[in-house]
Motif scaffolding. Structure first.
Motif, PDB file in Angstrom:
ATOM      1  N   LEU A   1       0.308  -1.375  -0.435  1.00  0.00           N
ATOM      2  CA  LEU A   1       0.363  -0.012   0.087  1.00  0.00           C
ATOM      3  C   LEU A   1       1.338   1.073   0.069  1.00  0.00           C
ATOM      4  O   LEU A   1       2.003   1.495   0.415  1.00  0.00           O
ATOM      5  N   ALA A   2       0.767   2.628  -0.770  1.00  0.00           N
ATOM      6  CA  ALA A   2       1.487   3.220  -0.602  1.00  0.00           C
ATOM      7  C   ALA A   2       1.125   4.404   0.640  1.00  0.00           C
ATOM      8  O   ALA A   2       1.026   4.180   1.710  1.00  0.00           O
ATOM      9  N   ASP A   3       2.876   4.863   0.920  1.00  0.00           N
ATOM     10  CA  ASP A   3       2.954   6.087   2.227  1.00  0.00           C
ATOM     11  C   ASP A   3       1.881   6.656   1.691  1.00  0.00           C
ATOM     12  O   ASP A   3       2.498   7.721   0.905  1.00  0.00           O
ATOM     13  N   MET A   4       1.122   7.502   2.704  1.00  0.00           N
ATOM     14  CA  MET A   4      -0.462   8.460   2.711  1.00  0.00           C
ATOM     15  C   MET A   4       0.526   9.562   3.503  1.00  0.00           C
ATOM     16  O   MET A   4      -0.444  10.193   4.246  1.00  0.00           O
ATOM     17  N   GLY A   5       1.488   9.045   4.442  1.00  0.00           N
ATOM     18  CA  GLY A   5       1.963   9.664   5.841  1.00  0.00           C
ATOM     19  C   GLY A   5       0.723   8.506   7.171  1.00  0.00           C
ATOM     20  O   GLY A   5       0.474   9.358   7.708  1.00  0.00           O
ATOM     21  N   GLN A   6       0.296   7.453   6.678  1.00  0.00           N
ATOM     22  CA  GLN A   6      -0.506   6.661   7.986  1.00  0.00           C
ATOM     23  C   GLN A   6       0.658   6.465   8.961  1.00  0.00           C
ATOM     24  O   GLN A   6       1.860   6.398   8.166  1.00  0.00           O
ATOM     25  N   SER A   7      -0.449   6.238   9.932  1.00  0.00           N
ATOM     26  CA  SER A   7       0.681   5.905  11.079  1.00  0.00           C
ATOM     27  C   SER A   7       0.762   4.509  11.628  1.00  0.00           C
ATOM     28  O   SER A   7       1.758   4.250  11.925  1.00  0.00           O
ATOM     29  N   SER A   8      -0.252   3.866  10.743  1.00  0.00           N
ATOM     30  CA  SER A   8      -0.213   2.410  11.056  1.00  0.00           C
ATOM     31  C   SER A   8      -1.220   1.307   9.839  1.00  0.00           C
ATOM     32  O   SER A   8      -1.618   2.799  10.160  1.00  0.00           O
ATOM     33  N   VAL A   9      -0.911   0.507   9.077  1.00  0.00           N
ATOM     34  CA  VAL A   9      -1.122  -0.746   8.296  1.00  0.00           C
ATOM     35  C   VAL A   9      -1.529  -1.621   8.104  1.00  0.00           C
ATOM     36  O   VAL A   9      -0.103  -2.483   9.056  1.00  0.00           O
TER      37      VAL A   9
ATOM     38  N   GLY B   1       9.250   3.720   0.626  1.00  0.00           N
ATOM     39  CA  GLY B   1       8.173   4.634   0.239  1.00  0.00           C
ATOM     40  C   GLY B   1       6.712   3.754   0.244  1.00  0.00           C
ATOM     41  O   GLY B   1       6.090   4.287  -0.341  1.00  0.00           O
ATOM     42  N   GLN B   2       6.269   2.407   0.884  1.00  0.00           N
ATOM     43  CA  GLN B   2       5.125   1.953   0.538  1.00  0.00           C
ATOM     44  C   GLN B   2       5.158   1.082   1.670  1.00  0.00           C
ATOM     45  O   GLN B   2       6.334   1.170   2.058  1.00  0.00           O
ATOM     46  N   TRP B   3       4.006   0.561   2.256  1.00  0.00           N
ATOM     47  CA  TRP B   3       3.569  -0.051   3.169  1.00  0.00           C
ATOM     48  C   TRP B   3       3.608  -1.699   2.809  1.00  0.00           C
ATOM     49  O   TRP B   3       3.342  -1.795   1.532  1.00  0.00           O
ATOM     50  N   GLU B   4       4.716  -3.089   3.346  1.00  0.00           N
ATOM     51  CA  GLU B   4       4.636  -3.636   2.822  1.00  0.00           C
ATOM     52  C   GLU B   4       4.791  -4.650   4.591  1.00  0.00           C
ATOM     53  O   GLU B   4       4.789  -5.040   5.111  1.00  0.00           O
ATOM     54  N   ALA B   5       3.791  -6.142   3.368  1.00  0.00           N
ATOM     55  CA  ALA B   5       4.136  -7.143   4.582  1.00  0.00           C
ATOM     56  C   ALA B   5       3.976  -8.632   3.603  1.00  0.00           C
ATOM     57  O   ALA B   5       2.813  -8.135   3.169  1.00  0.00           O
ATOM     58  N   THR B   6       4.654  -9.579   3.842  1.00  0.00           N
ATOM     59  CA  THR B   6       5.091 -11.259   2.898  1.00  0.00           C
ATOM     60  C   THR B   6       4.100 -11.770   4.230  1.00  0.00           C
ATOM     61  O   THR B   6       3.787 -11.907   5.089  1.00  0.00           O
ATOM     62  N   VAL B   7       2.886 -12.491   3.354  1.00  0.00           N
ATOM     63  CA  VAL B   7       2.032 -13.164   4.036  1.00  0.00           C
ATOM     64  C   VAL B   7       1.392 -14.519   3.831  1.00  0.00           C
ATOM     65  O   VAL B   7       1.638 -15.057   2.281  1.00  0.00           O
ATOM     66  N   GLU B   8       1.516 -15.739   4.566  1.00  0.00           N
ATOM     67  CA  GLU B   8       2.081 -17.081   3.650  1.00  0.00           C
ATOM     68  C   GLU B   8      -0.223 -16.819   3.548  1.00  0.00           C
ATOM     69  O   GLU B   8      -0.488 -17.149   4.565  1.00  0.00           O
TER      70      GLU B   8
END
Length: 686
Positions: free
Chosen positions: A98-106, A128-135
């Motif tokens: 998800l693009a970083d738009m100034g969010q505190s947490s995602v 510059g973006q939010w990431e998470a690797t999930v199974e």
């Protein structure tokens, strides 16, 4: 101090990973002789017991060194491919962004896990973006949403694929995804397969265990030394120990019995220059008859019934690779067996005219008197699998230990599993456990046969055994090395239920590796240099029994089916085969022997009482040169294990703060750092 810190582990369960959960209403919290890998033919076969355990040469140039046969020091060889499991248990890594738009947490939430809608997976900022690797589940759709700053639920603006959430809204959708490599998740905890994670297995070497009925002993096989002759143990002896609670007191709830099939009464010449009898059971003569020296078929059925009455399951060793040349099935059906010819004017005996490996793996004869079944012949497969099913029909056993799998066509194993599922499990409603023995350090070869749905439930974990013996008992390398190995080994076999052990019938008695000066310098050494002469006695040093107790602590506090080889509970001495098969000692124990057996009895009860030790996920907490600690985490509890292999007091850290109870002693210690006496272990709960 070279420490390794705690690493968190995620636990996923069946429903969500199978894609069966959908998002709840957003306003309310929203929405896994024997099968050897590569038998290395020595120049002299030492005490090789023909047809039982084909040999390999420790330290040979063909690849049996400090790391084990056919591989490098950490169980290497070619890197293993993905574990084998049903598609429903396969998992693929998926990167959510998800693009970083100034969010505190995602946080990404969805049906990729049982708690996926309630807890989800926090995302981190990367470039510059939010990431998470999930199974995520293999080849199944996944629904998800992003939760911004704790309360703002949105669909993924970068993914146009959506699906109705069942409540008038939409969820973002990952369309069915496949991958290679994949990982494997465990079946649901209440599945019949997973019930076998609660097993503690004891290998009863029937002829050497207890003589409960002298009338079935028979005469010794002529010209065979006592060490390789029948010695009188029988099924009545096993029944006696079931009834007096011996196994139950050890925490044992499953027995592995040596081959029950009628064997030849003829002697067989071994490559070590000694004659052998078929006391071990691996020279079958009549597949449809019980071995009379052990008792009648009715007596074996009585044994199984007595075991079941006290909650103990029974596995029988089933040897299908070959028959003895005196067997009628060989005389009547020579076309069911490979010819003893290599096509070049020589025999096809393994290690002589034919190789143990390669193109001749499935057709070489272990000895000139053990003709090898050709399971490419459908009639031969049917005969043998019919027989395996027949043994269950006669006795009601709960599983098989399967011998020499690498030497049989894969169709035999897959057909056996198919018929076991259709003809046994459909009747019992229970999973029929099948474990194989591939004597190797090559994880890829071991894993080749592991798939609880289509082949084996698991195999004996020889690579882990070698590491425990090397690091804990022999004090080679460091406990950091053991921790690193275990971190890479815990999930190496997918959803398979492996059997863990430190001693078995093909290796010298493990007590001698735990001595201050081990009798052998390599945990893979077969101990053949002392199997007929200069045989070792019981160590007098208590430290050896304390080190062996630590080895048992490891296998009794981690996942798998821990195996106790008869006599190891009292540190029975012995060099290589046949000296490692001495008659069981039932009295006259030393202080060290009593210490070891008492420790194992405590371990058995603790394992029984704590599901985390049987079904939890292991996570490293601490490792140094001589100490190690880990936690076993289950949704219902967490148990902490600490081990000091050193000869001086040692400490471990990263445990919870506050008081902890040591289940082995009942004493209270205080975390986050605890001190352990020399050669000791602790099992801790808050």
């Amino acid at each position: 101090m070279g420490l390794r810190m705690r690493t968190p582990m995620n636990t996923f369960t069946w429903l969500a990973l199978s894609g069966l959960l959908v998002a709840p209403l957003l306003g309310a919290a929203s929405c896994s002789g024997d099968d050897l890998d590569s038998y290395q033919p020595p120049d002299g076969l030492g005490g090789y017991d023909p047809g039982d355990n084909p040999p390999f040469l420790s330290g040979s140039g063909s690849g049996v060194g400090a790391g084990g046969p056919g591989q490098g020091g950490a169980g290497g060889g070619e890197p293993p491919g993905p574990p084998m499991c049903d598609d429903s248990l396969k998992r693929c890594d998926h990167v959510f962004t998800l693009a970083d738009m100034g969010q505190s947490s995602v946080v990404v939430r969805g049906n990729f896990a049982a708690d996926g809608w309630d807890v989800g997976v926090p995302m981190t900022k990367v470039n510059g973006q939010w990431e998470a690797t999930v199974e995520i589940p293999y080849d199944q759709p996944v629904q998800y949403k992003y939760v911004i700053d704790g309360n703002n639920w949105i669909n993924d603006p970068g993914n146009p694929n959506t699906i109705d959430d069942g409540f008038g809204g939409k969820n973002s959708l990952v369309t069915p995804t496949t991958c290679d490599p994949w990982t494997c998740d465990d079946p649901p905890e209440d599945s019949p397969v997973e019930a076998w994670r609660d097993a503690v297995l004891y290998f009863v070497f029937v002829d050497r265990f207890l003589d409960g009925d002298s009338t079935n002993n028979g005469a010794p096989v002529p010209n065979v030394p006592q060490a390789t002759n029948y010695q009188g143990g029988d099924w009545q002896g096993v029944i006696n120990r079931i009834k007096d609670g011996y196994f139950t007191k050890l925490g044992v709830n499953s027995l592995w019995l040596t081959v029950p099939v009628d064997n030849t009464e003829l002697a067989g010449f071994g490559n070590d220059g000694h004659d052998y009898s078929a006391y071990h059971g691996y020279w079958p003569k009549d597949f449809y008859k019980a071995e009379e020296r052990f008792g009648t078929m009715a007596k074996l059925k009585e044994l199984v019934d007595e075991a079941h009455a006290v909650g103990i399951t029974v596995l029988i060793d089933y040897a299908a690779n070959h028959a003895h040349d005196s067997a009628q099935v060989y005389k009547d059906n020579p076309g069911w067996f490979w010819p003893n010819s290599n096509g070049n004017g020589d025999n096809c005996v393994c290690g002589e005219g034919c190789s143990w490996d390669g193109a001749t793996t499935e057709k070489c004869w272990f000895t000139p008197y053990l003709p090898d079944f050709n399971y490419e012949v459908a009639a031969a497969r049917k005969y043998n699998i019919d027989n395996a099913i027949w043994w269950w029909q006669q006795t009601g056993v709960d599983g098989f230990r399967l011998d020499a799998l690498k030497h049989m066509h894969m169709s035999w194993l897959t057909e056996l599993r198919s018929r076991v599922t259709a003809e046994i499990e459909s009747v019992t409603g229970k999973h029929f456990y099948m474990v194989g023995e591939t004597y190797t350090g090559d994880k890829a070869l071991i894993k080749k046969y592991v798939n609880p749905s289509t082949m084996l439930d698991g195999q004996f974990d020889f690579p882990l055994r070698a590491e425990i013996c090397s690091k804990v008992l022999m004090r080679q390398g460091t406990m950091q090395d053991l921790e690193g190995f275990m971190n890479g080994n815990d999930d190496a076999y997918g959803s398979g239920i492996m059997s863990t052990f430190i001693g078995n019938h093909d290796l010298p008695r493990v007590i001698h590796l735990a001595q201050q000066n081990p009798l052998w310098g390599d945990s893979w050494d077969g101990g053949k240099n002392m199997n007929w002469q200069n045989q070792p006695g019981l160590p007098s040093e208590q430290a050896a029994f304390e080190r062996m107790a630590n080895g048992f602590t490891v296998i009794m506090t981690t996942r798998g089916v821990p195996l106790i080889y008869y006599g190891d509970e009292v540190g029975l001495p012995g060099a290589g085969d046949p000296d490692n098969r001495r008659f069981m000692q039932w009295s006259g124990y030393s202080a060290g022997q009593l210490l070891l057996r008492t420790h194992l009895e405590k371990l058995g009860q603790i394992r029984k009482d704590h599901v985390a030790l049987r079904r939890g996920k292991r996570s490293s907490l601490w490792a140094s040169a001589d100490t190690m600690a880990y936690e076993m985490v289950h949704p219902t509890e967490t148990v902490y294990v600490a081990i000091n292999r050193g000869d001086a007091q040692g400490s471990v850290g990263n445990l919870p703060s506050g008081n902890l109870t040591n289940l082995l002693t009942g004493q209270t210690v205080s975390g986050p750092t605890v001190n352990l006496p020399p050669r000791s272990s602790m099992i801790l709960v808050q």
